[in-house]
Design a protein around this motif. Sequence first.
Motif, PDB file in Angstrom:
ATOM      1  N   ASP A 181       0.956  -1.175  -0.001  1.00 52.89           N
ATOM      2  CA  ASP A 181       0.049  -0.165   0.075  1.00 52.89           C
ATOM      3  C   ASP A 181       0.861   1.253  -0.087  1.00 52.89           C
ATOM      4  N   ALA A 182       1.912   1.187   0.714  1.00 54.00           N
ATOM      5  CA  ALA A 182       2.884   2.446   0.586  1.00 54.00           C
ATOM      6  C   ALA A 182       3.810   2.346  -0.323  1.00 54.00           C
ATOM      7  N   GLY A 183       4.098   1.375  -1.119  1.00 53.02           N
ATOM      8  CA  GLY A 183       5.077   1.252  -2.081  1.00 53.02           C
ATOM      9  C   GLY A 183       6.185   1.420  -1.751  1.00 53.02           C
ATOM     10  N   CYS A 184       6.577   0.769  -0.523  1.00 54.63           N
ATOM     11  CA  CYS A 184       7.976   0.756  -0.091  1.00 54.63           C
ATOM     12  C   CYS A 184       9.102   0.628  -1.087  1.00 54.63           C
ATOM     13  N   VAL A 185      10.179   1.012  -1.213  1.00 65.03           N
ATOM     14  CA  VAL A 185      11.273   0.684  -2.225  1.00 65.03           C
ATOM     15  C   VAL A 185      12.182  -0.085  -1.234  1.00 65.03           C
ATOM     16  N   GLY A 186      12.197   0.033   0.182  1.00 59.89           N
ATOM     17  CA  GLY A 186      13.013  -0.920   0.878  1.00 59.89           C
ATOM     18  C   GLY A 186      12.539  -0.857   2.374  1.00 59.89           C
ATOM     19  N   VAL A 187      13.126  -2.094   2.947  1.00 61.18           N
ATOM     20  CA  VAL A 187      12.608  -2.252   4.208  1.00 61.18           C
ATOM     21  C   VAL A 187      13.709  -2.719   5.263  1.00 61.18           C
ATOM     22  N   LEU A 188      13.817  -2.227   6.338  1.00 61.63           N
ATOM     23  CA  LEU A 188      14.779  -2.697   7.534  1.00 61.63           C
ATOM     24  C   LEU A 188      14.353  -3.508   8.428  1.00 61.63           C
ATOM     25  N   PHE A 222      -2.873  15.549   9.977  1.00 64.96           N
ATOM     26  CA  PHE A 222      -2.113  14.634   9.213  1.00 64.96           C
ATOM     27  C   PHE A 222      -2.706  15.103   7.816  1.00 64.96           C
ATOM     28  N   GLN A 223      -1.966  14.801   6.596  1.00 63.56           N
ATOM     29  CA  GLN A 223      -2.132  15.124   5.151  1.00 63.56           C
ATOM     30  C   GLN A 223      -3.034  14.373   4.456  1.00 63.56           C
ATOM     31  N   GLY A 224      -3.382  13.405   5.177  1.00 61.32           N
ATOM     32  CA  GLY A 224      -4.450  12.468   4.549  1.00 61.32           C
ATOM     33  C   GLY A 224      -4.031  11.154   4.708  1.00 61.32           C
ATOM     34  N   TYR A 225      -5.152  10.034   4.362  1.00 58.57           N
ATOM     35  CA  TYR A 225      -4.678   8.834   4.217  1.00 58.57           C
ATOM     36  C   TYR A 225      -4.256   8.442   2.698  1.00 58.57           C
ATOM     37  N   ILE A 226      -2.894   7.888   2.473  1.00 54.53           N
ATOM     38  CA  ILE A 226      -2.411   7.875   1.269  1.00 54.53           C
ATOM     39  C   ILE A 226      -3.238   6.876   0.602  1.00 54.53           C
ATOM     40  N   GLY A 227      -3.521   7.209  -0.759  1.00 51.06           N
ATOM     41  CA  GLY A 227      -4.380   6.116  -1.869  1.00 51.06           C
ATOM     42  C   GLY A 227      -5.525   6.303  -1.363  1.00 51.06           C
ATOM     43  N   ASP A 228      -6.355   6.822  -0.376  1.00 46.87           N
ATOM     44  CA  ASP A 228      -7.783   6.720   0.039  1.00 46.87           C
ATOM     45  C   ASP A 228      -8.423   8.087   0.321  1.00 46.87           C
ATOM     46  N   GLU A 229      -8.767   8.712  -0.576  1.00 45.66           N
ATOM     47  CA  GLU A 229      -9.341  10.329  -0.684  1.00 45.66           C
ATOM     48  C   GLU A 229     -10.576  10.004   0.143  1.00 45.66           C
ATOM     49  N   ALA A 230     -11.216   9.019  -0.278  1.00 41.05           N
ATOM     50  CA  ALA A 230     -12.672   8.914   0.341  1.00 41.05           C
ATOM     51  C   ALA A 230     -12.490   8.632   1.840  1.00 41.05           C
ATOM     52  N   ALA A 231     -11.464   7.827   2.133  1.00 39.81           N
ATOM     53  CA  ALA A 231     -11.456   7.887   3.599  1.00 39.81           C
ATOM     54  C   ALA A 231     -11.036   9.015   4.382  1.00 39.81           C
ATOM     55  N   THR A 232     -10.293   9.912   3.697  1.00 39.40           N
ATOM     56  CA  THR A 232      -9.969  11.110   4.366  1.00 39.40           C
ATOM     57  C   THR A 232     -10.984  12.075   4.290  1.00 39.40           C
ATOM     58  N   ARG A 233     -11.777  12.080   3.294  1.00 36.82           N
ATOM     59  CA  ARG A 233     -12.909  12.952   3.299  1.00 36.82           C
ATOM     60  C   ARG A 233     -13.989  12.606   4.596  1.00 36.82           C
ATOM     61  N   GLY A 234     -13.909  11.186   4.758  1.00 35.14           N
ATOM     62  CA  GLY A 234     -15.146  10.576   5.591  1.00 35.14           C
ATOM     63  C   GLY A 234     -14.552  10.981   7.114  1.00 35.14           C
TER      64      GLY A 234
END
Length: 636
Positions: A118-125, A433-445
């Motif tokens: 969901d976050a589109g992570c390019v790396g993980v520690l 917060f700046q919003g829920y990433i990839g979910d504008e409907a949830a942010t508006r909610g």
Amino acid sequence: MRDPALAPPAVPPLTGGLADSLFETAARTPALPMLARRRAPSSARWDEVTAVEFRDQVVAVAKGLIASGISPGDRVAILARTRYEWTVFSYALWTVGAEVVPVYPTSSRDQVEWILRDAGCVGVLVEDEQSVMTVGSVCASLPALRHVWQLDAGALDTLAERGAFLPFATVDSMRRIVLPDSTAVVAYTSGTSGRALGCALSHRGLAGPCDTLLAGWGHTVAPPGEQGAVLAFLPFSHVYGLMIQSLCVRGGLLMAHEPAMTGEALSSALCSFRPTYLYAVPSVLEKIYKNFLRAAQQAGRGALFERAAGTARDFAAALERRRLGRGPGPGLDLRLQHALYERTVYRRLRDALGGRVGRATSGGSPLSRELSLFYEGIGVYVHDGYGLTETSGGLTMQPWGREKSGTVGQVLPGMEIRVADDGEILVRGPSLFQGYIGDEAATRGVMRGGWLATGDLGHLDDENYLAITGRKKDIIITSGGKSVAPAALEQRLRMHPLIHQAVVVGDNRPCVGALITLDPEYLAHWRAALALPGDAPAREAREENALGEEIARAVAAANSAVSRSESIRVFRVLPDPFDVAGGLLTPSMKLRRDEIVRTYSLEIDAMYEARSHRRPERPPSREPAGWEDSDNVFLR
């Protein structure tokens, strides 16, 4: 309204990113100790890391990240417990303008896959080989993932070696282009229902509450002339833990890490590191209290401890009345009793916390007034605050010199709070917060004309102190139409030393019920102290009866705080506690109520079925017989 004389001074606006404060401290006071590392996992010795050493390690890792192709705006996850490397790696990411995606180390395979995708992570520690295997098992569904670094395999050293050829100026130039409104963290909500949502939090949003708290309350962290010291043990995967980290780095406090959340590990770390300030959640403070009580009972001083605890609460309540202008303070007899217990009890309790803690902060959920008064009475005032992931953490704090137990204080300067007609708390301000990433409907909610609908219920008193009464979605409505907020009942139940967890149920049921789990350590102590005679079968039967009576008393005590129609009429003690592995707790240790009700549906049905077959004797009444007016009956 807030008393202007009590408001903290204004803080200068942020001009860059979170990493800037580290570089500024290293330039201004390079020898200042900022971090403390254990020499070995079980060692009682801590080695201090100065500001310049900390900065140089961050720069070395940042070079490795650049050499690995990590660019501004890239998202990199950290799947690890609270440890020294977590702090170094996160500040290295912020130095190059990358975004941190915290992941609870206890997360399931599906949860890890969801967050990384969901976050589109390019790396993980990750921390260990087990975590590497977890990530490896889902790599096929993560096309953006290019790097998996393992801490226990020397990931930070490997990164430092890889970027050693880059000059300092390369890192510094990338740090200087990070803007305050750039996203610093994508923090996933606990997900008490449905999929977890990624909250985008800016550098400004995370720094603002920290700077306000340091400006108004920084002097409470340690005695005058001493550097504050904080033991970080809460998960950095939660916004509260991230706040602790940022507060320490921005405030020049000495921070140590304790990755294990067991009572033994925490006790050892507190006694060896000796913090001046304690950050915790209510469950930790409840556990510490119960450990105090159990230790006193095992030493044959249980009655003494209970008298001392009562005096502590009475003393703190009298102090509170005086500072709020409602009374003269403790009387002579109470002061004498308190002074006696200070020499014989309270000082020893503080020694168990390291001996230097004078104040503490509780967050994550409301702290009971009784527990708050107890800690203040033994000499450790606990500031109960309030905040959410969506508010970048802290939103309220107790005003200095006007603290009021049982509330979460007043709103921080720059933020606003109001309570809607249905009791829901609404907030707005620069830390949102700046919003829920990839979910504008949830942010508006959750946004209503610039106000964030928190989902929490509460009320503001005539002095604008906020009290939290529960979660809107947790309200129980019985079949008789009675609305019940479960949080207060559950909180009071947990105050009994035998009770570990409690979940109040009753939606569409005739009355309120409760599922209860027991504290295994205290249960073992209670059974040993009971020492009933007789053969094993008879002894076990009498023990079970005694346990039922003890839990029934705890339920009755909890019921004393609510009306009869809101009281718990039936309960069941479950054999096993709720845990994260079983999916009944969130990684931040909050109850997954819907899942608990589904999992224990048969037990709940049986509990109410048994209750419906009971016909308790009661005096004649003109009212028709029914659930709401029947006597309390308890089922175990």
